[in-house]
Design a protein around this motif. Structure first.
Motif, PDB file in Angstrom:
ATOM      1  N   CYS A  30       0.857  -1.175   0.000  1.00  0.00           N
ATOM      2  CA  CYS A  30       0.000   0.000   0.000  1.00  0.00           C
ATOM      3  C   CYS A  30       0.897   1.231   0.000  1.00  0.00           C
ATOM      4  CB  CYS A  30      -0.880   0.001   1.251  1.00  0.00           C
ATOM      5  SG  CYS A  30      -2.113   1.310   1.321  1.00  0.00           S
ATOM      6  N   MET A  31       0.613   2.174  -0.882  1.00  0.00           N
ATOM      7  CA  MET A  31       1.451   3.370  -0.969  1.00  0.00           C
ATOM      8  C   MET A  31       0.584   4.615  -1.036  1.00  0.00           C
ATOM      9  SD  MET A  31       4.586   2.307  -3.459  1.00  0.00           S
ATOM     10  CE  MET A  31       5.702   3.495  -2.689  1.00  0.00           C
ATOM     11  N   ALA A  32       1.141   5.715  -0.616  1.00  0.00           N
ATOM     12  CA  ALA A  32       0.371   6.948  -0.591  1.00  0.00           C
ATOM     13  C   ALA A  32       1.279   8.161  -0.694  1.00  0.00           C
ATOM     14  CB  ALA A  32      -0.437   7.043   0.705  1.00  0.00           C
ATOM     15  N   TRP A  33       0.667   9.261  -1.066  1.00  0.00           N
ATOM     16  CA  TRP A  33       1.301  10.571  -1.002  1.00  0.00           C
ATOM     17  C   TRP A  33       0.607  11.377   0.096  1.00  0.00           C
ATOM     18  CZ3 TRP A  33       5.676  11.733  -3.488  1.00  0.00           C
ATOM     19  CH2 TRP A  33       6.012  10.997  -4.634  1.00  0.00           C
ATOM     20  N   CYS A  92       6.208  10.511   0.270  1.00  0.00           N
ATOM     21  CA  CYS A  92       5.795   9.190  -0.154  1.00  0.00           C
ATOM     22  C   CYS A  92       5.764   8.295   1.087  1.00  0.00           C
ATOM     23  CB  CYS A  92       6.824   8.676  -1.172  1.00  0.00           C
ATOM     24  SG  CYS A  92       6.642   6.983  -1.686  1.00  0.00           S
ATOM     25  N   ALA A  93       4.776   7.410   1.166  1.00  0.00           N
ATOM     26  CA  ALA A  93       4.668   6.512   2.310  1.00  0.00           C
ATOM     27  C   ALA A  93       4.303   5.115   1.829  1.00  0.00           C
ATOM     28  CB  ALA A  93       3.603   7.026   3.279  1.00  0.00           C
ATOM     29  N   ALA A  94       4.756   4.099   2.584  1.00  0.00           N
ATOM     30  CA  ALA A  94       4.495   2.721   2.190  1.00  0.00           C
ATOM     31  C   ALA A  94       4.098   1.870   3.385  1.00  0.00           C
ATOM     32  CB  ALA A  94       5.728   2.122   1.509  1.00  0.00           C
ATOM     33  N   ALA A  95       3.198   0.930   3.128  1.00  0.00           N
ATOM     34  CA  ALA A  95       2.752  -0.013   4.148  1.00  0.00           C
ATOM     35  C   ALA A  95       2.925  -1.422   3.604  1.00  0.00           C
ATOM     36  CB  ALA A  95       1.291   0.236   4.506  1.00  0.00           C
ATOM     37  N   PRO A  96       3.929  -2.166   4.072  1.00  0.00           N
ATOM     38  CA  PRO A  96       4.128  -3.535   3.600  1.00  0.00           C
ATOM     39  C   PRO A  96       2.987  -4.467   4.021  1.00  0.00           C
ATOM     40  CG  PRO A  96       6.099  -2.697   4.686  1.00  0.00           C
ATOM     41  CD  PRO A  96       4.992  -1.745   4.984  1.00  0.00           C
ATOM     42  N   LEU A  97       2.869  -5.570   3.343  1.00  0.00           N
ATOM     43  CA  LEU A  97       1.818  -6.529   3.652  1.00  0.00           C
ATOM     44  C   LEU A  97       1.947  -7.047   5.081  1.00  0.00           C
ATOM     45  CD1 LEU A  97      -0.583  -8.200   2.708  1.00  0.00           C
ATOM     46  CD2 LEU A  97       1.036  -9.909   1.840  1.00  0.00           C
ATOM     47  N   GLY A 100       0.026  -5.190   7.357  1.00  0.00           N
ATOM     48  CA  GLY A 100      -1.400  -5.092   7.055  1.00  0.00           C
ATOM     49  C   GLY A 100      -1.744  -4.404   5.768  1.00  0.00           C
ATOM     50  N   GLY A 101      -0.759  -3.927   5.028  1.00  0.00           N
ATOM     51  CA  GLY A 101      -1.060  -3.247   3.775  1.00  0.00           C
ATOM     52  C   GLY A 101      -1.955  -2.046   4.013  1.00  0.00           C
ATOM     53  N   CYS A 102      -3.024  -1.944   3.228  1.00  0.00           N
ATOM     54  CA  CYS A 102      -3.938  -0.812   3.318  1.00  0.00           C
ATOM     55  C   CYS A 102      -5.052  -1.013   4.359  1.00  0.00           C
ATOM     56  CB  CYS A 102      -4.600  -0.554   1.970  1.00  0.00           C
ATOM     57  SG  CYS A 102      -3.479  -0.017   0.660  1.00  0.00           S
ATOM     58  N   SER A 103      -4.996  -2.117   5.118  1.00  0.00           N
ATOM     59  CA  SER A 103      -6.108  -2.448   6.014  1.00  0.00           C
ATOM     60  C   SER A 103      -6.334  -1.415   7.107  1.00  0.00           C
ATOM     61  CB  SER A 103      -5.897  -3.833   6.637  1.00  0.00           C
ATOM     62  OG  SER A 103      -4.748  -3.831   7.458  1.00  0.00           O
ATOM     63  N   GLY A 104      -5.308  -0.635   7.418  1.00  0.00           N
ATOM     64  CA  GLY A 104      -5.468   0.385   8.447  1.00  0.00           C
ATOM     65  C   GLY A 104      -6.158   1.651   7.969  1.00  0.00           C
ATOM     66  N   GLY A 105      -6.428   1.685   6.664  1.00  0.00           N
ATOM     67  CA  GLY A 105      -7.080   2.868   6.116  1.00  0.00           C
ATOM     68  C   GLY A 105      -6.143   3.637   5.217  1.00  0.00           C
ATOM     69  N   PHE A 107      -6.020   6.665   4.302  1.00  0.00           N
ATOM     70  CA  PHE A 107      -5.629   8.014   4.685  1.00  0.00           C
ATOM     71  C   PHE A 107      -5.225   8.130   6.157  1.00  0.00           C
ATOM     72  CE2 PHE A 107      -6.188   9.053   0.617  1.00  0.00           C
ATOM     73  CZ  PHE A 107      -7.254   9.834   0.190  1.00  0.00           C
ATOM     74  N   THR A 108      -4.981   6.998   6.788  1.00  0.00           N
ATOM     75  CA  THR A 108      -4.546   7.000   8.181  1.00  0.00           C
ATOM     76  C   THR A 108      -3.033   6.976   8.229  1.00  0.00           C
ATOM     77  OG1 THR A 108      -6.539   5.802   8.821  1.00  0.00           O
ATOM     78  CG2 THR A 108      -4.697   5.791  10.378  1.00  0.00           C
ATOM     79  N   LYS A 109      -2.424   7.993   8.846  1.00  0.00           N
ATOM     80  CA  LYS A 109      -0.959   8.054   8.866  1.00  0.00           C
ATOM     81  C   LYS A 109      -0.360   6.817   9.514  1.00  0.00           C
ATOM     82  CE  LYS A 109      -0.603  12.251  10.722  1.00  0.00           C
ATOM     83  NZ  LYS A 109      -1.915  12.917  10.501  1.00  0.00           N
ATOM     84  N   GLY A 110      -1.024   6.265  10.520  1.00  0.00           N
ATOM     85  CA  GLY A 110      -0.505   5.097  11.225  1.00  0.00           C
ATOM     86  C   GLY A 110      -0.452   3.833  10.383  1.00  0.00           C
ATOM     87  N   THR A 111      -1.129   3.838   9.238  1.00  0.00           N
ATOM     88  CA  THR A 111      -1.092   2.690   8.330  1.00  0.00           C
ATOM     89  C   THR A 111       0.299   2.493   7.753  1.00  0.00           C
ATOM     90  OG1 THR A 111      -3.432   2.883   7.732  1.00  0.00           O
ATOM     91  CG2 THR A 111      -1.978   1.879   6.080  1.00  0.00           C
ATOM     92  N   TYR A 112       1.033   3.597   7.635  1.00  0.00           N
ATOM     93  CA  TYR A 112       2.289   3.601   6.885  1.00  0.00           C
ATOM     94  C   TYR A 112       3.499   3.562   7.809  1.00  0.00           C
ATOM     95  CZ  TYR A 112      -1.040   4.742   3.313  1.00  0.00           C
ATOM     96  OH  TYR A 112      -2.128   4.690   2.476  1.00  0.00           O
ATOM     97  N   ALA A 113       4.296   2.492   7.668  1.00  0.00           N
ATOM     98  CA  ALA A 113       5.465   2.320   8.527  1.00  0.00           C
ATOM     99  C   ALA A 113       6.704   3.004   7.975  1.00  0.00           C
ATOM    100  CB  ALA A 113       5.743   0.829   8.706  1.00  0.00           C
TER     101      ALA A 113
END
Length: 125
Positions: A30-33, A92-97, A100-105, A107-113
């Motif tokens: 899961c990735m985001a800006w 840029c932010a990334a959340a590995p599988l 939990g990937g995108c499961s945290g939401g 647009f939730t900053k805590g989703t991205y490690a």
């Protein structure tokens, strides 16, 4: 471990365009800006999962497009019709599988490690 490196920021006039890139290494399910203007909270701009599902902040819908090239492990943000209020540091932010990937939401900053160092975008009127 995931490493992220943004590029493509710069200064443009109102109505102009820029394309940001984020070169990644590692698992980027899961990735985001996100962006942060001086004196303001960091806010989500757009997010995308590995299957191509996307989500956008209302303030950028119809003007920004998030995409990714999974083969190159690179995230993009095409920004058109830029406005002075888009001026900010873009991250840029990334959340590995495994987190939990995108499961945290999306647009939730805590989703991205993992976070990049940021690239500055300045839009003048």
């Amino acid at each position: 471990q995931v490493q992220l490196q943004e590029s493509g920021g710069g200064s443009v006039q109102s109505g102009g365009s820029l394309k940001l890139s984020c070169a990644a290494s590692g698992d980027t399910r899961c990735m985001a800006w996100f962006r942060q203007a001086p004196g303001k909270e960091r806010e989500a701009v757009a997010a995308i999962d590995s299957d191509g599902g996307t989500s956008y902040a209302d303030s950028v819908k119809g003007r920004f497009t998030i995409s990714r090239d999974n083969a190159k492990n690179t995230l993009y943000l095409q920004m058109d019709s830029l406005k002075p209020e888009d001026t900010a540091m873009y991250y840029c932010a990334a959340a590995p599988l495994r987190f939990g990937g995108c499961s945290g939401g999306y647009f939730t900053k805590g989703t991205y490690a993992y976070w990049g160092q940021g690239t500055q975008v300045t839009v003048s009127s």
